[in-house]
Motif scaffolding. Structure first.
Motif, mmCIF file in Angstrom:
data_model
loop_
_atom_site.group_PDB
_atom_site.id
_atom_site.type_symbol
_atom_site.label_atom_id
_atom_site.label_comp_id
_atom_site.label_asym_id
_atom_site.label_seq_id
_atom_site.Cartn_x
_atom_site.Cartn_y
_atom_site.Cartn_z
ATOM 1 N N SER A 277 0.831 -1.218 0.000
ATOM 2 C CA SER A 277 0.000 0.000 0.000
ATOM 3 C C SER A 277 0.861 1.262 0.000
ATOM 4 N N GLU A 278 2.089 1.150 0.495
ATOM 5 C CA GLU A 278 3.017 2.273 0.485
ATOM 6 C C GLU A 278 3.905 2.280 -0.756
ATOM 7 N N GLY A 279 3.637 1.367 -1.679
ATOM 8 C CA GLY A 279 4.406 1.303 -2.910
ATOM 9 C C GLY A 279 5.811 0.745 -2.737
ATOM 10 N N LEU A 280 6.027 -0.010 -1.671
ATOM 11 C CA LEU A 280 7.347 -0.576 -1.397
ATOM 12 C C LEU A 280 7.407 -2.018 -1.870
ATOM 13 N N PRO A 281 8.528 -2.427 -2.424
ATOM 14 C CA PRO A 281 8.650 -3.841 -2.780
ATOM 15 C C PRO A 281 8.704 -4.704 -1.519
ATOM 16 N N ALA A 282 8.121 -5.877 -1.594
ATOM 17 C CA ALA A 282 8.129 -6.805 -0.453
ATOM 18 C C ALA A 282 9.428 -7.607 -0.512
ATOM 19 N N ASP A 283 10.504 -6.968 -0.092
ATOM 20 C CA ASP A 283 11.827 -7.592 -0.129
ATOM 21 C C ASP A 283 12.430 -7.618 1.268
ATOM 22 N N LEU A 284 13.617 -8.211 1.383
ATOM 23 C CA LEU A 284 14.262 -8.356 2.686
ATOM 24 C C LEU A 284 14.510 -7.003 3.347
ATOM 25 N N GLN A 285 14.932 -6.027 2.579
ATOM 26 C CA GLN A 285 15.201 -4.700 3.139
ATOM 27 C C GLN A 285 13.942 -4.088 3.748
ATOM 28 N N ASN A 286 12.827 -4.180 3.056
ATOM 29 C CA ASN A 286 11.590 -3.593 3.582
ATOM 30 C C ASN A 286 10.970 -4.454 4.676
ATOM 31 N N PHE A 287 11.243 -5.761 4.664
ATOM 32 C CA PHE A 287 10.815 -6.588 5.789
ATOM 33 C C PHE A 287 11.467 -6.069 7.064
ATOM 34 N N THR A 288 12.754 -5.803 6.990
ATOM 35 C CA THR A 288 13.481 -5.276 8.144
ATOM 36 C C THR A 288 12.931 -3.911 8.545
ATOM 37 N N LYS A 289 12.622 -3.093 7.572
ATOM 38 C CA LYS A 289 12.109 -1.740 7.832
ATOM 39 C C LYS A 289 10.711 -1.769 8.462
ATOM 40 N N LEU A 290 9.877 -2.703 8.047
ATOM 41 C CA LEU A 290 8.494 -2.765 8.513
ATOM 42 C C LEU A 290 8.291 -3.750 9.663
ATOM 43 N N ASN A 291 9.363 -4.328 10.147
ATOM 44 C CA ASN A 291 9.296 -5.309 11.226
ATOM 45 C C ASN A 291 8.442 -4.764 12.376
ATOM 46 N N ASP A 292 7.527 -5.586 12.854
ATOM 47 C CA ASP A 292 6.618 -5.128 13.904
ATOM 48 C C ASP A 292 7.015 -5.610 15.301
ATOM 49 N N LEU A 293 8.232 -6.105 15.454
ATOM 50 C CA LEU A 293 8.745 -6.460 16.773
ATOM 51 C C LEU A 293 9.461 -5.254 17.384
ATOM 52 N N PRO A 294 9.494 -5.179 18.708
ATOM 53 C CA PRO A 294 10.244 -4.098 19.355
ATOM 54 C C PRO A 294 11.747 -4.396 19.287
ATOM 55 N N VAL A 295 12.361 -4.084 18.158
ATOM 56 C CA VAL A 295 13.761 -4.462 17.923
ATOM 57 C C VAL A 295 14.722 -3.859 18.942
ATOM 58 N N SER A 296 14.276 -2.846 19.658
ATOM 59 C CA SER A 296 15.152 -2.272 20.679
ATOM 60 C C SER A 296 15.528 -3.310 21.726
ATOM 61 N N ALA A 297 14.672 -4.299 21.932
ATOM 62 C CA ALA A 297 14.959 -5.348 22.917
ATOM 63 C C ALA A 297 16.149 -6.209 22.485
ATOM 64 N N TRP A 298 16.419 -6.253 21.196
ATOM 65 C CA TRP A 298 17.538 -7.011 20.650
ATOM 66 C C TRP A 298 18.701 -6.076 20.291
ATOM 67 N N ASP A 299 18.392 -5.029 19.542
ATOM 68 C CA ASP A 299 19.432 -4.179 18.949
ATOM 69 C C ASP A 299 20.185 -3.318 19.950
ATOM 70 N N ASN A 300 19.558 -2.963 21.049
ATOM 71 C CA ASN A 300 20.213 -2.078 22.013
ATOM 72 C C ASN A 300 20.761 -2.805 23.227
ATOM 73 N N TRP A 301 20.649 -4.115 23.226
ATOM 74 C CA TRP A 301 21.184 -4.918 24.332
ATOM 75 C C TRP A 301 22.705 -4.826 24.323
#
Length: 174
Positions: free
Chosen positions: A64-88
């Motif tokens: 709907s946002e005109g983005l390709p459904a690829d690995l890069q946009n999967f990471t961008k649209l990830n609906d997990l609170p990545v701060s729990a992993w990325d900022n550890w």
């Protein structure tokens, strides 16, 4: 991604811990009621359906946002609170993954759960990328749950996924 303060990271990890505990207890009730072998396909199907629901929404948002459904946009649209992993940070103690941090605590008393914990990661991560991209599949190459020092993943193009055949299910969402 902006760095959160340690208190904010800890709060997010506590929420993740609640989910990890829910998954363990869901598996435990099924194993106690049905036995390990009968519970395993039910858990696999539940995690698969969770992933299809989750990534169907993410894919719809990307398109709907005109983005390709690829690995890069999967990471961008990830609906997990990545701060729990990325900022550890190692000085915070525990494991980088809040799910693994919780789940390994069950392994000694419930050794059967090792299989179910690994199953969750494999089914959710594989189905997430397969259903979102409809071209890629995935395999885990290292896992905290297996005693490795970190988790690592490998993504690859899959002809089966391109044909709508997903690793853990009958097919993808529409």
């Amino acid at each position: 991604m902006e760095n959160l303060n340690p208190a904010g990271i800890e709060e997010t990890r506590l929420a993740c811990r609640q989910f990890a505990m829910l998954y363990f207890n869901f598996c435990r009730i099924l194993v106690e009621s049905l036995g390990e072998e009968a519970a395993l396909p039910l858990v696999r199907r539940t995690v698969f359906n969770l992933s299809i629901d989750r990534t169907g929404r993410m894919r719809d948002k990307a398109l709907s946002e005109g983005l390709p459904a690829d690995l890069q946009n999967f990471t961008k649209l990830n609906d997990l609170p990545v701060s729990a992993w990325d900022n550890w940070q190692p000085e915070m103690g525990g494991l980088r993954c809040p799910y693994a941090e919780t789940w390994v605590g069950y392994f000694e008393q419930y050794p059967w759960f090792k299989r179910f914990a690994s199953l969750y990661c494999d089914v959710i991560d594989t189905t997430n990328i397969e259903n979102f991209t409809r071209t890629l599949s995935h395999r885990i190459t290292c896992s905290l749950l297996w005693g490795d020092s970190s988790c690592a993943h490998e993504y690859f193009e899959s002809e089966k996924v391109k044909q709508g055949i997903l690793t853990y299910g009958e097919g993808r969402s529409n």
